[in-house]
Write a protein that holds these residues in place. Structure first.
Motif, PDB file in Angstrom:
ATOM      1  N   GLU A 173      35.044  51.511  33.515  1.00  0.00           N
ATOM      2  CA  GLU A 173      33.732  51.987  32.985  1.00  0.00           C
ATOM      3  C   GLU A 173      32.855  52.622  33.888  1.00  0.00           C
ATOM      4  O   GLU A 173      31.702  52.345  34.154  1.00  0.00           O
ATOM      5  N   LYS A 182      32.734  52.543  36.864  1.00  0.00           N
ATOM      6  CA  LYS A 182      32.592  51.805  38.164  1.00  0.00           C
ATOM      7  C   LYS A 182      33.599  51.936  38.919  1.00  0.00           C
ATOM      8  O   LYS A 182      34.809  51.447  38.647  1.00  0.00           O
ATOM      9  N   PRO A 231      37.661  37.164  47.426  1.00  0.00           N
ATOM     10  CA  PRO A 231      36.256  36.540  46.804  1.00  0.00           C
ATOM     11  C   PRO A 231      36.569  37.020  45.548  1.00  0.00           C
ATOM     12  O   PRO A 231      37.049  37.982  45.071  1.00  0.00           O
ATOM     13  N   SER A 281      36.388  40.934  43.714  1.00  0.00           N
ATOM     14  CA  SER A 281      37.004  41.845  44.699  1.00  0.00           C
ATOM     15  C   SER A 281      37.901  42.972  44.212  1.00  0.00           C
ATOM     16  O   SER A 281      38.105  44.055  44.970  1.00  0.00           O
ATOM     17  N   TYR A 296      41.508  50.968  32.501  1.00  0.00           N
ATOM     18  CA  TYR A 296      41.351  51.108  33.793  1.00  0.00           C
ATOM     19  C   TYR A 296      41.772  52.489  34.414  1.00  0.00           C
ATOM     20  O   TYR A 296      42.971  52.902  34.157  1.00  0.00           O
ATOM     21  N   GLN A 322      45.670  36.437  34.080  1.00  0.00           N
ATOM     22  CA  GLN A 322      44.835  35.410  34.404  1.00  0.00           C
ATOM     23  C   GLN A 322      44.043  34.733  33.133  1.00  0.00           C
ATOM     24  O   GLN A 322      43.972  33.456  33.123  1.00  0.00           O
ATOM     25  N   GLU A 337      46.423  34.408  39.039  1.00  0.00           N
ATOM     26  CA  GLU A 337      45.590  33.240  39.378  1.00  0.00           C
ATOM     27  C   GLU A 337      46.643  32.210  38.357  1.00  0.00           C
ATOM     28  O   GLU A 337      45.967  31.388  37.354  1.00  0.00           O
ATOM     29  N   HIS A 373      43.348  31.454  44.575  1.00  0.00           N
ATOM     30  CA  HIS A 373      42.123  31.450  45.577  1.00  0.00           C
ATOM     31  C   HIS A 373      42.757  30.181  46.209  1.00  0.00           C
ATOM     32  O   HIS A 373      41.839  29.665  47.098  1.00  0.00           O
TER      33      HIS A 373
HETATM   34  N1  LIG Z   1      36.665  45.773  31.738  1.00  0.00           N
HETATM   35  C1  LIG Z   1      35.768  45.638  32.719  1.00  0.00           C
HETATM   36  N2  LIG Z   1      34.370  46.298  32.466  1.00  0.00           N
HETATM   37  C2  LIG Z   1      33.434  46.362  33.346  1.00  0.00           C
HETATM   38  N3  LIG Z   1      33.704  45.698  34.687  1.00  0.00           N
HETATM   39  C3  LIG Z   1      34.765  45.248  35.075  1.00  0.00           C
HETATM   40  C4  LIG Z   1      35.788  45.101  33.952  1.00  0.00           C
HETATM   41  N4  LIG Z   1      37.049  44.545  34.696  1.00  0.00           N
HETATM   42  C5  LIG Z   1      36.453  44.269  35.962  1.00  0.00           C
HETATM   43  N5  LIG Z   1      35.310  44.707  36.037  1.00  0.00           N
HETATM   44  C6  LIG Z   1      34.386  44.565  37.217  1.00  0.00           C
HETATM   45  O1  LIG Z   1      35.216  44.871  38.387  1.00  0.00           O
HETATM   46  C7  LIG Z   1      35.025  43.905  39.437  1.00  0.00           C
HETATM   47  C8  LIG Z   1      36.426  43.507  39.983  1.00  0.00           C
HETATM   48  O2  LIG Z   1      36.971  42.546  38.888  1.00  0.00           O
HETATM   49  P1  LIG Z   1      38.105  41.677  39.039  1.00  0.00           P
HETATM   50  O3  LIG Z   1      38.363  41.041  37.751  1.00  0.00           O
HETATM   51  O4  LIG Z   1      39.429  42.863  39.456  1.00  0.00           O
HETATM   52  O5  LIG Z   1      38.076  40.703  40.433  1.00  0.00           O
HETATM   53  P2  LIG Z   1      38.679  39.402  40.843  1.00  0.00           P
HETATM   54  O6  LIG Z   1      39.065  39.968  42.315  1.00  0.00           O
HETATM   55  O7  LIG Z   1      40.155  39.504  40.061  1.00  0.00           O
HETATM   56  O8  LIG Z   1      37.987  38.458  40.464  1.00  0.00           O
HETATM   57  P3  LIG Z   1      38.541  36.868  40.112  1.00  0.00           P
HETATM   58  O9  LIG Z   1      38.430  35.992  41.609  1.00  0.00           O
HETATM   59  O10 LIG Z   1      36.902  36.250  39.977  1.00  0.00           O
HETATM   60  O11 LIG Z   1      39.180  36.674  39.218  1.00  0.00           O
HETATM   61  C9  LIG Z   1      34.179  42.756  38.963  1.00  0.00           C
HETATM   62  O12 LIG Z   1      32.844  43.149  39.445  1.00  0.00           O
HETATM   63  C10 LIG Z   1      34.016  43.089  37.396  1.00  0.00           C
HETATM   64  O13 LIG Z   1      33.036  42.653  36.911  1.00  0.00           O
END
Ligand SMILES: Nc1ncnc2c1ncn2[C@@H]1O[C@H](COP(=O)(O)OP(=O)(O)OP(=O)(O)O)[C@@H](O)[C@H]1O
Ligand SMILES: [Mg+2]
Lengths: 440, 254
Positions: B12, B14, B35, B38, B53, B85, B171, B203
């Motif tokens: 999206e 980002k 964290p 991340s 993605y 997950q 996880e 984690h």
């Molecule tokens: N489909 C999505 N739409 C919007 N933002 C997303 C989406 N998927 C992931 N993000 C954002 O991307 C960033 C990374 O997310 P991700 O799920 O990869 O983190 P993570 O390292 O697996 O975290 P956690 O340890 O909490 O599982 C976060 O800020 C999350 O909000």
């Protein structure tokens, strides 16, 4: 209620057909003479319903104006043989009866060993019997249903199934309703009467198919199902005609005290299909299940209208309708539940779930609850969504291809309806046919 | 086996992965920690081929092939497995039917004959033992009404059935009770055969007591910012992530 007619040749051609038919054949069933005359008058007054009619808002019968339909009549002959229809039998043990273009085709039917206490026969031959006279055309009210009136006016044959008191017939009795055309557009009335006397149990399957040149047809089915005290009727409708078929189906069930009925309407063929199910729980302690499935693609229009009418206390009804709509197809679900003033302690549930597989597919769902009693439990819910992309990705992430993944999800969604069918053999036969339909 | 170079990916609009480099050789077990937010699950999703993605730049090759060009199902058939997950519930599709379809599609892609019901049942019973899975679970709809722990165990069961060459466990330990953690870890260890590789996202150092990694990495702000031997996990357990964040953030600011 609106009485507007199609302002074109269609309504006129049907009106003329009714006039013409009556001129040639009179009121064909002598014992129902005055009912048929009344029905003709009602149809001539009401005509074919248009989308201005509240109950036909989403389903247009304008397609009927495209052709001139000849009404089938007693002088039409049946041509199908046993071998032509063998593949229609849903199970090996099914007692198969064939209605070809509205006419009972005894020579194509295949049911030598009817259990004792079960009578199955041509409506033309049985219309004068006392038990038939008591019910035929007495339950499917045509006073404001023009298509029921059309069917009633033109009926000259059909099928009667009677289960005598205390008769249990677990073997499915299958009515294969076949449209068999030879280049000519036909208007085909199909009439079915099922009587389950006190404590009887029957299992009826009504299946619909197209044969021959696959010319346009209007198949107009009216079934009356009369369920006496403590009797049980399991009923399946499978609608699998070609897309030149316009199929209208009015199914009226009248339930006496302590009776049970279970009906599944599975619709995946036909160009335009309209089902009207009207279940009257007319006495105490009735149990009624209504399940339905729409699988539509191309430009199909599939419309289920149901009415569950709770007239008396302590009854239960449960309704589950699902739809998978693809292409430019249109689905309609209109589910009315009435709980009348006397119907205390009613339990009535309804659920309608749909999946749209394409941007051009559409669904109109309208649950309607009208409750006049105060001590009741009722619920309804309608949802329309897309295929679950998360689930699809999960399947793909395990190596399942996108096409088979979609098929697996659609099958699971639809199978839920068929899984409710009590008879194991019919259930598995229908699940197989569902798979074939989803892969078509 | 797996080679990720300068991977930049966003969801999206980002940007989440910001130039990630990572290498997995046959038989290796890599732990990825880091964290919340991340980008760990994002990396897993990109590898599995989730369409939301978007890969902006960089490359991923798997056994010499461009992974990013492949559909999710082709990646699975090529031997990539993602233990989700958050496993998805699929009402109406039985676990057994789902797995039979999956196993046979994977076999078909390899030019192998489909397993018939009897053969499939035999394999399934074997693998069920591996993760001490109850028979009734295979008859139930995929993950429907499963507890959190049951869903995770079901992921490992699927992995055992599909025998991937690279398994990514996102996880899988979270939500598991102590016994289930041991069962799941044993399942994973039983599949370690010197050729099959694992990426274990977690984690908790606790899991790594059971599944001992060859390498531990820290993912932070879309990059691998620290790598080390298994002892790194212990250090993280003790000290948290602040010291790493500080290191990274100060070097970025510098
Ligand atoms: N489909 C999505 N739409 C919007 N933002 C997303 C989406 N998927 C992931 N993000 C954002 O991307 C960033 C990374 O997310 P991700 O799920 O990869 O983190 P993570 O390292 O697996 O975290 P956690 O340890 O909490 O599982 C976060 O800020 C999350 O909000
Ligand atoms: Mg995550």
């Amino acid at each position: 209620m609106s009485t507007s007619t199609l302002n074109n040749s269609s309504a006129e051609s049907f009106t003329q057909a009714v006039d013409h038919f009556r001129e040639l054949y009179g009121n064909h069933l002598p014992a129902q003479k005055s009912l048929q005359a009344d029905a003709a008058a009602v149809f001539i007054q009401l005509g074919i319903p248009t989308t201005k009619h509240e109950e036909w808002k989403y389903t247009s019968l304008a397609v009927l104006a495209k052709n001139t339909y000849r009404s089938v009549n007693p002088s039409d002959n049946c041509s199908l043989s046993k071998s032509d229809v063998a593949s229609l039998a849903l199970t090996n043990d099914t007692l198969l009866y064939v209605i070809e273009n509205g006419k009972f085709n005894a020579s194509a039917s295949n049911a030598n060993a009817l259990p004792k206490g079960i009578t199955v026969g041509s409506l033309a031959e049985m219309a004068g019997d006392a038990r038939v006279q008591a019910h035929l055309m007495k339950h499917a009210d045509f006073s404001d249903e023009s298509l029921v009136a059309l069917n009633t006016a033109l009926t000259f044959d059909g099928i009667v199934i009677i289960a005598d008191a205390k008769t249990e017939c677990a073997t499915p009795i299958q009515i294969a309703v076949v449209n068999n055309t030879a280049g000519e557009a036909l208007n085909i009335p199909v009439r079915i009467l099922v009587i389950a006397e006190k404590n009887a149990i029957v299992n009826v399957t009504e299946t619909h198919h197209s044969f021959g040149s696959k010319s346009p047809v209007l198949v107009n089915v009216v079934s009356e199902v009369v369920i006496a005290e403590q009797a049980r009727v399991n009923y399946i409708k499978l609608q699998d005609e070609d897309q030149n078929t316009c199929h209208v189906n009015y199914h009226k069930v009248n339930m006496a005290r302590d009776s049970y009925q279970h009906i599944s309407t599975l619709t995946w063929g036909g160009g335009l299909v309209r089902n009207n199910l009207n279940i009257r729980l007319d006495d105490v302690n009735c149990t009624s299940y209504l399940n339905g499935l729409t699988i539509a693609k191309d430009y199909q229009v599939i419309d289920h209208h149901t009415v569950v009418d709770h007239a008396m206390p302590n009854c239960y009804s449960n309704e589950l309708y699902k739809g998978i709509i693809d292409g430019h197809a249109q689905g309609v679900f209109n589910g009315k539940i009435f709980v009348r003033k006397d119907a205390q302690k009613t339990n009535a549930f309804q659920s309608n779930k749909n999946v749209l597989l394409s941007d051009d597919a559409s669904m109109n769902a309208k649950p309607q609850l009208e409750i006049f009693a105060d001590d009741v439990k009722c619920s309804h819910g309608a949802t329309t969504g897309q295929i679950d992309e998360e689930a699809l990705f999960y399947l793909r992430a395990r190596g399942i291809g996108e096409v088979s993944g979609r098929a697996l999800l659609n099958h699971a969604f639809a199978a839920d309806v068929i899984e409710q069918i009590p008879d194991e053999n019919l259930k598995s036969a229908l699940l197989d046919r569902l798979t074939a339909r989803l892969n078509a | 086996m797996l080679s990720i170079k300068d991977l930049v990916a966003s969801v999206e609009e980002k940007q989440i992965l910001k130039g990630l480099n990572f290498e997995v050789k046959p038989g290796e077990v890599h732990a990825i920690m880091g964290p919340n937010g991340s980008g760990k699950s994002t990396l897993a999703s990109v590898l599995a081929g989730r369409e939301e993605y978007e890969v902006n730049s960089g490359s991923v090759t798997f056994n010499g092939e461009d992974l990013l060009e492949m559909s999710p199902e082709d990646r699975a058939r090529a031997g990539i497995f993602l233990a989700f997950q958050y496993p998805v519930e699929i009402p109406g599709v039985s676990n057994a039917n789902f797995l039979k379809t999956a196993v046979n599609e994977v076999r078909k892609s390899k030019g192998l004959e489909a397993l018939d019901s009897k053969q499939f049942l035999k394999v399934m019973q074997e693998k069920m033992k591996l993760v001490e899975m109850d028979k009734t679970m295979t008859q139930r709809s995929v993950n429907e009404g499963f507890s959190g722990g049951e869903k995770k165990r079901n992921e490992i069961f699927q992995m055992a059935m599909l025998e991937p060459s690279l398994a990514i466990l996102d996880e899988t330990d979270s939500g598991l009770d102590i016994d289930a953690l041991r069962i799941v870890s044993n399942g994973v260890n039983a599949l370690r055969d010197g050729k099959r590789s694992f990426i274990v996202i977690t984690h908790y150092q606790r899991l790594l007591d059971y599944i001992v990694p060859d390498h531990v990495h820290v993912l932070y702000k879309g990059r691998i910012v620290k790598s080390g031997p298994k002892e790194l996990a212990l250090e993280l357990e003790e000290k948290g992530y602040d010291w790493i964040k500080e290191e990274v953030d100060s070097s970025v600011n510098a």
